[in-house]
Design a protein around this motif. Structure first.
Motif, PDB file in Angstrom:
ATOM      1  N   PHE A  15       0.837  -1.196   0.000  1.00  0.00           N
ATOM      2  CA  PHE A  15       0.000   0.000   0.000  1.00  0.00           C
ATOM      3  C   PHE A  15       0.875   1.250   0.000  1.00  0.00           C
ATOM      4  CE2 PHE A  15      -2.467   3.298   2.242  1.00  0.00           C
ATOM      5  CZ  PHE A  15      -3.498   3.416   1.326  1.00  0.00           C
ATOM      6  N   ALA A  16       1.978   1.211   0.765  1.00  0.00           N
ATOM      7  CA  ALA A  16       2.893   2.352   0.802  1.00  0.00           C
ATOM      8  C   ALA A  16       3.526   2.577  -0.563  1.00  0.00           C
ATOM      9  CB  ALA A  16       3.973   2.141   1.867  1.00  0.00           C
ATOM     10  N   VAL A  17       3.884   1.491  -1.262  1.00  0.00           N
ATOM     11  CA  VAL A  17       4.480   1.606  -2.590  1.00  0.00           C
ATOM     12  C   VAL A  17       3.466   2.218  -3.554  1.00  0.00           C
ATOM     13  CG1 VAL A  17       5.343   0.291  -4.573  1.00  0.00           C
ATOM     14  CG2 VAL A  17       6.117  -0.273  -2.271  1.00  0.00           C
ATOM     15  N   VAL A  18       2.249   1.688  -3.547  1.00  0.00           N
ATOM     16  CA  VAL A  18       1.202   2.196  -4.431  1.00  0.00           C
ATOM     17  C   VAL A  18       0.906   3.655  -4.103  1.00  0.00           C
ATOM     18  CG1 VAL A  18      -1.230   1.988  -5.051  1.00  0.00           C
ATOM     19  CG2 VAL A  18       0.192  -0.064  -4.899  1.00  0.00           C
ATOM     20  N   SER A  19       0.819   3.969  -2.831  1.00  0.00           N
ATOM     21  CA  SER A  19       0.538   5.349  -2.423  1.00  0.00           C
ATOM     22  C   SER A  19       1.637   6.297  -2.868  1.00  0.00           C
ATOM     23  CB  SER A  19       0.379   5.426  -0.903  1.00  0.00           C
ATOM     24  OG  SER A  19      -0.733   4.695  -0.485  1.00  0.00           O
ATOM     25  N   THR A  20       2.888   5.884  -2.692  1.00  0.00           N
ATOM     26  CA  THR A  20       4.012   6.730  -3.096  1.00  0.00           C
ATOM     27  C   THR A  20       4.003   6.951  -4.601  1.00  0.00           C
ATOM     28  OG1 THR A  20       5.340   5.979  -1.234  1.00  0.00           O
ATOM     29  CG2 THR A  20       6.532   6.945  -3.095  1.00  0.00           C
ATOM     30  N   THR A  22       1.472   6.727  -6.613  1.00  0.00           N
ATOM     31  CA  THR A  22       0.299   7.539  -6.949  1.00  0.00           C
ATOM     32  C   THR A  22       0.559   9.009  -6.658  1.00  0.00           C
ATOM     33  OG1 THR A  22      -1.172   5.674  -6.528  1.00  0.00           O
ATOM     34  CG2 THR A  22      -2.159   7.869  -6.506  1.00  0.00           C
ATOM     35  N   LEU A  23       1.150   9.288  -5.506  1.00  0.00           N
ATOM     36  CA  LEU A  23       1.461  10.676  -5.166  1.00  0.00           C
ATOM     37  C   LEU A  23       2.452  11.284  -6.152  1.00  0.00           C
ATOM     38  CD1 LEU A  23       1.685  10.531  -1.273  1.00  0.00           C
ATOM     39  CD2 LEU A  23       0.005  11.758  -2.653  1.00  0.00           C
ATOM     40  N   LEU A  24       3.439  10.490  -6.565  1.00  0.00           N
ATOM     41  CA  LEU A  24       4.411  11.004  -7.536  1.00  0.00           C
ATOM     42  C   LEU A  24       3.741  11.307  -8.867  1.00  0.00           C
ATOM     43  CD1 LEU A  24       7.469   8.693  -6.805  1.00  0.00           C
ATOM     44  CD2 LEU A  24       7.266  11.141  -6.308  1.00  0.00           C
ATOM     45  N   ARG A  25       2.848  10.421  -9.308  1.00  0.00           N
ATOM     46  CA  ARG A  25       2.126  10.673 -10.560  1.00  0.00           C
ATOM     47  C   ARG A  25       1.227  11.900 -10.428  1.00  0.00           C
ATOM     48  NH1 ARG A  25       1.658   4.972 -10.697  1.00  0.00           N
ATOM     49  NH2 ARG A  25      -0.475   5.115  -9.931  1.00  0.00           N
ATOM     50  N   LEU A 123      -2.923  21.574  -5.702  1.00  0.00           N
ATOM     51  CA  LEU A 123      -2.829  20.120  -5.777  1.00  0.00           C
ATOM     52  C   LEU A 123      -1.374  19.681  -5.705  1.00  0.00           C
ATOM     53  CD1 LEU A 123      -4.218  17.388  -6.217  1.00  0.00           C
ATOM     54  CD2 LEU A 123      -4.065  17.811  -8.667  1.00  0.00           C
ATOM     55  N   LEU A 124      -0.504  20.386  -6.398  1.00  0.00           N
ATOM     56  CA  LEU A 124       0.920  20.069  -6.372  1.00  0.00           C
ATOM     57  C   LEU A 124       1.486  20.229  -4.956  1.00  0.00           C
ATOM     58  CD1 LEU A 124       3.489  19.346  -7.904  1.00  0.00           C
ATOM     59  CD2 LEU A 124       3.744  21.759  -8.477  1.00  0.00           C
ATOM     60  N   ARG A 125       1.130  21.317  -4.283  1.00  0.00           N
ATOM     61  CA  ARG A 125       1.594  21.510  -2.903  1.00  0.00           C
ATOM     62  C   ARG A 125       1.100  20.382  -1.995  1.00  0.00           C
ATOM     63  NH1 ARG A 125       0.220  26.762  -4.128  1.00  0.00           N
ATOM     64  NH2 ARG A 125      -1.771  26.556  -3.066  1.00  0.00           N
ATOM     65  N   ASP A 126      -0.184  20.015  -2.164  1.00  0.00           N
ATOM     66  CA  ASP A 126      -0.745  18.937  -1.350  1.00  0.00           C
ATOM     67  C   ASP A 126      -0.042  17.616  -1.618  1.00  0.00           C
ATOM     68  OD1 ASP A 126      -2.505  20.786  -0.321  1.00  0.00           O
ATOM     69  OD2 ASP A 126      -4.244  20.058  -1.463  1.00  0.00           O
ATOM     70  N   ALA A 127       0.223  17.324  -2.878  1.00  0.00           N
ATOM     71  CA  ALA A 127       0.895  16.065  -3.224  1.00  0.00           C
ATOM     72  C   ALA A 127       2.312  16.043  -2.662  1.00  0.00           C
ATOM     73  CB  ALA A 127       0.911  15.865  -4.732  1.00  0.00           C
ATOM     74  N   ARG A 128       2.995  17.169  -2.751  1.00  0.00           N
ATOM     75  CA  ARG A 128       4.360  17.234  -2.206  1.00  0.00           C
ATOM     76  C   ARG A 128       4.371  17.083  -0.695  1.00  0.00           C
ATOM     77  NH1 ARG A 128       6.563  22.198  -5.898  1.00  0.00           N
ATOM     78  NH2 ARG A 128       7.261  20.942  -7.653  1.00  0.00           N
ATOM     79  N   SER A 129       3.422  17.702  -0.027  1.00  0.00           N
ATOM     80  CA  SER A 129       3.413  17.636   1.439  1.00  0.00           C
ATOM     81  C   SER A 129       2.937  16.286   1.952  1.00  0.00           C
ATOM     82  CB  SER A 129       2.544  18.753   2.017  1.00  0.00           C
ATOM     83  OG  SER A 129       1.177  18.523   1.704  1.00  0.00           O
ATOM     84  N   ALA A 130       2.235  15.516   1.129  1.00  0.00           N
ATOM     85  CA  ALA A 130       1.720  14.219   1.573  1.00  0.00           C
ATOM     86  C   ALA A 130       2.733  13.097   1.390  1.00  0.00           C
ATOM     87  CB  ALA A 130       0.437  13.879   0.806  1.00  0.00           C
ATOM     88  N   ARG A 131       3.830  13.352   0.716  1.00  0.00           N
ATOM     89  CA  ARG A 131       4.842  12.318   0.485  1.00  0.00           C
ATOM     90  C   ARG A 131       5.556  11.979   1.782  1.00  0.00           C
ATOM     91  NH1 ARG A 131       8.612  14.164  -4.050  1.00  0.00           N
ATOM     92  NH2 ARG A 131       7.277  15.886  -4.542  1.00  0.00           N
ATOM     93  N   PRO A 132       6.091  10.753   1.860  1.00  0.00           N
ATOM     94  CA  PRO A 132       6.898  10.398   3.038  1.00  0.00           C
ATOM     95  C   PRO A 132       8.083  11.347   3.155  1.00  0.00           C
ATOM     96  CG  PRO A 132       6.398   8.456   1.709  1.00  0.00           C
ATOM     97  CD  PRO A 132       5.928   9.656   0.937  1.00  0.00           C
ATOM     98  N   GLN A 143      12.144  12.589 -11.679  1.00  0.00           N
ATOM     99  CA  GLN A 143      13.469  12.354 -11.139  1.00  0.00           C
ATOM    100  C   GLN A 143      13.587  10.992 -10.464  1.00  0.00           C
ATOM    101  OE1 GLN A 143      16.066  14.412 -11.576  1.00  0.00           O
ATOM    102  NE2 GLN A 143      14.717  15.586 -12.884  1.00  0.00           N
ATOM    103  N   GLY A 144      12.447  10.390 -10.122  1.00  0.00           N
ATOM    104  CA  GLY A 144      12.488   9.101  -9.444  1.00  0.00           C
ATOM    105  C   GLY A 144      12.678   9.260  -7.953  1.00  0.00           C
ATOM    106  N   LEU A 145      12.727   8.141  -7.261  1.00  0.00           N
ATOM    107  CA  LEU A 145      12.884   8.152  -5.810  1.00  0.00           C
ATOM    108  C   LEU A 145      14.359   8.166  -5.449  1.00  0.00           C
ATOM    109  CD1 LEU A 145      10.263   5.431  -4.858  1.00  0.00           C
ATOM    110  CD2 LEU A 145      10.038   7.870  -4.504  1.00  0.00           C
ATOM    111  N   PRO A 146      14.665   8.567  -4.219  1.00  0.00           N
ATOM    112  CA  PRO A 146      16.040   8.429  -3.750  1.00  0.00           C
ATOM    113  C   PRO A 146      16.420   6.949  -3.817  1.00  0.00           C
ATOM    114  CG  PRO A 146      14.756   9.764  -2.234  1.00  0.00           C
ATOM    115  CD  PRO A 146      13.814   9.202  -3.242  1.00  0.00           C
ATOM    116  N   PRO A 147      17.699   6.603  -4.032  1.00  0.00           N
ATOM    117  CA  PRO A 147      18.093   5.216  -4.234  1.00  0.00           C
ATOM    118  C   PRO A 147      17.615   4.253  -3.156  1.00  0.00           C
ATOM    119  CG  PRO A 147      19.923   6.675  -4.756  1.00  0.00           C
ATOM    120  CD  PRO A 147      18.818   7.529  -4.201  1.00  0.00           C
ATOM    121  N   ALA A 148      17.688   4.644  -1.894  1.00  0.00           N
ATOM    122  CA  ALA A 148      17.254   3.748  -0.816  1.00  0.00           C
ATOM    123  C   ALA A 148      15.756   3.474  -0.929  1.00  0.00           C
ATOM    124  CB  ALA A 148      17.584   4.351   0.548  1.00  0.00           C
TER     125      ALA A 148
END
Length: 157
Positions: A15-20, A22-25, A123-132, A143-148
């Protein structure tokens, strides 16, 4: 309904992977929409300037029609020259009416694109603030996720 698509049916890590993802998209989509609307606002401003120029041309044509009518009267050439002046006046009036409609349409579009751009930015601000927290430092825009985090989620780094 599709049980495999319900958040309750996914293990927490999936769920965390899907959520992340989704938020990035969502963030990428919101950023694109916001940028495109800013471009549209600029195009509307350019079109408004063109409409102002057309209004100036309409005034010049109306003035020329009046001068032509005065000259026709002064030279006692009421027939053909007076008819040309009337046609010029009608053309000027139609041009002015069409231009007023264009200007009003552009004003409506300017307001609408401004409202939509603001909504996209929110919407962009909300998506950015909702990310882990570890993903927030990442730049949005493919840009993708950080390597870890990418290794954990299977997403591109």
């Amino acid at each position: 309904m599709y049980p495999d698509r319900q958040p309750d049916a996914l293990p927490p890590e999936d769920f965390a992977v899907v959520s992340t993802r989704t938020l990035l998209r969502l963030a990428d989509g919101a950023e694109y929409v916001s940028q495109r609307l800013a471009q549209m606002e600029a195009e509307v401003r350019q079109a408004e300037q063109t409409a102002q120029q057309l209004q100036g041309l309409s005034r010049q044509l109306r003035s020329l029609a009046s001068n032509t009518a005065l000259e026709a009267t002064r030279m006692q050439l009421g027939g053909p020259l007076a008819e040309i002046a009337r046609q010029m006046r009608r053309l000027s009036q139609r041009m002015s009416e069409a231009n007023e409609h264009l200007a009003e349409t552009l004003r409506v579009h300017a307001v609408a694109t401004g409202d939509l751009r603001e909504a996209g930015e929110a919407l962009l601000r909300d998506a950015r603030s909702a990310r882990p927290p570890e993903d927030r430092a990442m730049a949005v825009g493919g840009q993708g996720l950080p390597p870890a985090r990418a290794a954990e989620t299977g997403a591109p780094a």
